[in-house]
Write an enzyme that holds these catalytic residues in place. Structure first.
Site, short mmCIF file in Angstrom:
data_model
loop_
_atom_site.label_atom_id
_atom_site.label_comp_id
_atom_site.label_asym_id
_atom_site.label_seq_id
_atom_site.Cartn_x
_atom_site.Cartn_y
_atom_site.Cartn_z
N HIS A 197 0.83 -1.22 0.00
CA HIS A 197 0.00 0.00 0.00
C HIS A 197 0.86 1.27 0.00
O HIS A 197 2.02 1.22 -0.39
CB HIS A 197 -1.00 -0.03 1.17
CG HIS A 197 -1.72 -1.34 1.23
ND1 HIS A 197 -2.76 -1.66 0.39
CD2 HIS A 197 -1.50 -2.45 2.00
CE1 HIS A 197 -3.17 -2.90 0.67
NE2 HIS A 197 -2.41 -3.41 1.63
N GLU B 294 -2.68 0.34 7.91
CA GLU B 294 -1.74 -0.73 7.57
C GLU B 294 -0.48 -0.21 6.88
O GLU B 294 0.63 -0.68 7.15
CB GLU B 294 -2.45 -1.74 6.65
CG GLU B 294 -1.57 -2.93 6.27
CD GLU B 294 -2.10 -3.71 5.06
OE1 GLU B 294 -3.29 -3.57 4.74
OE2 GLU B 294 -1.30 -4.44 4.45
N HIS C 189 2.66 -6.98 4.80
CA HIS C 189 1.28 -6.51 4.99
C HIS C 189 0.79 -6.89 6.38
O HIS C 189 1.40 -7.69 7.08
CB HIS C 189 0.34 -7.19 3.97
CG HIS C 189 0.51 -6.70 2.58
ND1 HIS C 189 -0.38 -5.88 1.95
CD2 HIS C 189 1.50 -6.93 1.66
CE1 HIS C 189 0.02 -5.61 0.73
NE2 HIS C 189 1.17 -6.24 0.52
N GLU D 183 1.46 -11.61 5.99
CA GLU D 183 0.38 -10.91 6.69
C GLU D 183 0.69 -11.11 8.17
O GLU D 183 0.36 -12.14 8.76
CB GLU D 183 -1.00 -11.49 6.33
CG GLU D 183 -1.41 -11.30 4.87
CD GLU D 183 -2.00 -9.92 4.57
OE1 GLU D 183 -1.93 -9.01 5.43
OE2 GLU D 183 -2.53 -9.75 3.44
ZN LIG Z 1 -2.28 -5.20 2.71
#
Ligand SMILES: [Zn+2]
Length: 500
Positions: free
Chosen positions: A331, A347, A401, A463
């Site tokens: 992102h 995030e 992430h 993640e």
């Molecule tokens: Zn993400």
């Protein structure tokens, strides 16, 4: 043995019949080893100027050990000195752990695995001759194999059930006889840039591998060792000479690369346009170095620099490579990623913070260079993240992430991979993500995220935890946890790259 030969004959007759009914294309090339024709159930094919053969030619015909992994589409061909790993459709080939490139890729043709016979055969020490009018590939083994049962192509004498499978674990060619060990008594360089290896009973070195950073040719000399008087002069297991102001060569070193199989290694540090010619006189092998443009006929070295697909395994004395690691903080800017409602933080902030810490931790090791797809709060398209890593020819790609889900109870760390060549990296890194985050284990999973799908190097997506879960959130934005995660993932990357 007799059985399988007959099946092969029967099938090849059938295939030949169908082929001739089907179309009138050029006849398939014929293969010969030391003058004797090799038969196979599937015809060899010529694609882009190179002859592709079914695996059985390499195992049953040429006597090499062949393995096929259908999941990873990997073919391994080996003899005593050389291990060649090829992947269907890939031009990158790993030879004794080092990446090379071939223009003739292995392919699946009518569900059969077909491999470039000349590329593989030459690496394994065969000589090749192509007879154009006859459309015949002639291969010559330096060691004449034991005489095989004569094969009469017209009259297979024992009719057999064609449904009985051929036992692939039972290659029909006996092992090659062992040769006496060659002894190297000297390695010298003269003013004409000729390196002379004086010896008794040494075979010609295999075709050199061309490696980068620094650019060098690696010659492996099979079944050879050094005269004790010579090896007694080695320092740290090798003899090394550095050259100044030489337009072609920067130096050379030689060592006993391996004892099983017995292999001597000569590494010559070369400048970008250096080529060589190999010649032999009695008890001496000469490597004459010259500008590539002056090398007669075709250059004997691959001209395309090697591109890593898997991490090259460091070889003894070859650990001076620098690994390029791409870290991809997910992102950025207008695309903030998931929101931690409990902390009111995004995030994108977590991703960047961890990537920067990880870069700092990794670059404490001089053998690692880290490249970030973004270093601040900017927006980068996924396709540009992929291009960035591809252009760098990175060795490893890690996207960072944090996750989110409707149910706030869902929590824990996940590591994703997509391509089979990324699974070992995912397994190792996930272990360290768990140790770093200290959250629930949501396991290694497969998913086709663009950045890990469209890249070609081992690539994973972490993640680290769930921003939708308040406990995970606290850990994700805890500075000490982020530092621990960075340290753990660093350990994981070094474990994966085999960096001690
Ligand atoms: Zn993400």
């Amino acid at each position: 043995m007799k059985k399988s030969v007959s099946i092969v004959l029967l099938l090849s007759l059938l295939f030949t019949m169908f082929a001739s009914i089907g179309h009138a294309a050029a006849a398939p090339p014929k293969l010969y080893l030391n003058g004797k024709q090799l038969m196979s159930d599937v015809d060899p094919q010529i694609k882009n100027g190179s002859t592709l053969v079914p695996l059985a030619i390499l195992s049953d015909g040429l006597g090499y050990e062949v393995e096929w992994e259908s999941v990873t589409k990997k073919v391994t061909v080996k003899d005593d000195n050389t291990v060649i790993e090829l992947i269907i459709g890939e031009s990158m080939v790993r030879v004794n752990g080092v990446i090379m490139e071939t223009e003739s890729k292995p392919q699946l043709i009518n569900w059969r695995t077909m491999v470039p016979v000349r590329f593989v055969g030459e690496l394994l020490g065969l000589d090749f001759e192509w007879k154009n009018t006859e459309r015949e590939v002639h291969m010559f083994d330096k060691i004449v194999p034991p005489v095989k049962e004569p094969v009469d192509p017209i009259a297979p004498t024992v009719p057999v059930d064609p449904l009985v499978p051929v036992d692939p674990t039972n290659p029909t060619v006996p092992e090659k006889p062992a040769l006496p060990t060659g002894i190297i008594s000297g390695v010298t360089l003269n003013e004409q840039n000729v390196i002379t290896i004086t010896h008794t009973g040494v075979q010609k070195p295999n075709k050199p591998l061309l490696l980068e950073n620094p650019r060098r040719m690696v010659f492996d000399i099979p079944n050879a060792t050094y005269l004790p008087e010579l090896s007694a002069t080695f320092v740290n297991g090798q003899s090394e000479t550095t050259l100044m102001d030489n337009p072609l060569l920067n130096g050379y070193r030689y060592s006993q690369f391996s004892n099983t199989p017995l292999t001597a290694r000569l590494v010559v540090m070369i400048n970008p346009d250096t080529g060589y010619v190999l010649s032999e006189t009695e008890n001496a092998i000469h490597l004459s170095f010259m500008p590539s443009s002056e090398v007669p006929i075709e250059p004997t070295i691959p001209v395309v620099p090697p591109i890593p697909v898997d991490p090259p395994l460091p070889l003894p004395g070859e650990s001076d490579e620098v690994y390029d690691i791409v870290l991809d903080p997910g992102h950025g800017a207008k695309d903030p990623g998931a929101l931690s409602k409990s902390l009111n933080r995004w995030e994108k902030e977590f991703n960047l913070s961890v990537a920067l810490k990880l870069k700092a931790a990794l670059e404490k090791d001089k053998r690692i260079k880290v490249h970030l797809t973004r270093t601040d709060d900017t927006f980068v398209e996924l396709v540009d993240r992929v291009k960035f890593a591809e252009n760098l020819k990175a060795d490893v790609f890690i996207s960072i992430h944090a996750n989110s889900y409707d149910k706030t109870s869902v929590n824990g760390s996940e590591t994703y991979y997509d391509r089979p060549n990324s699974k070992p990296l995912a397994d190792i890194i996930h272990k360290h993500v768990l140790a770093g985050m200290g959250l629930a284990d949501r396991k290694v999973k497969k998913a086709g995220y663009k950045v890990i799908k469209q890249t070609t190097m081992p690539a994973i997506l972490i993640e680290a935890g769930y921003l939708s879960n308040s406990t995970d959130s606290k850990a994700l934005f805890n500075d000490a946890v982020q530092n621990r995660l960075a340290d753990e993932v660093t350990k994981g990357i070094k474990e994966y790259l085999n960096l001690k």
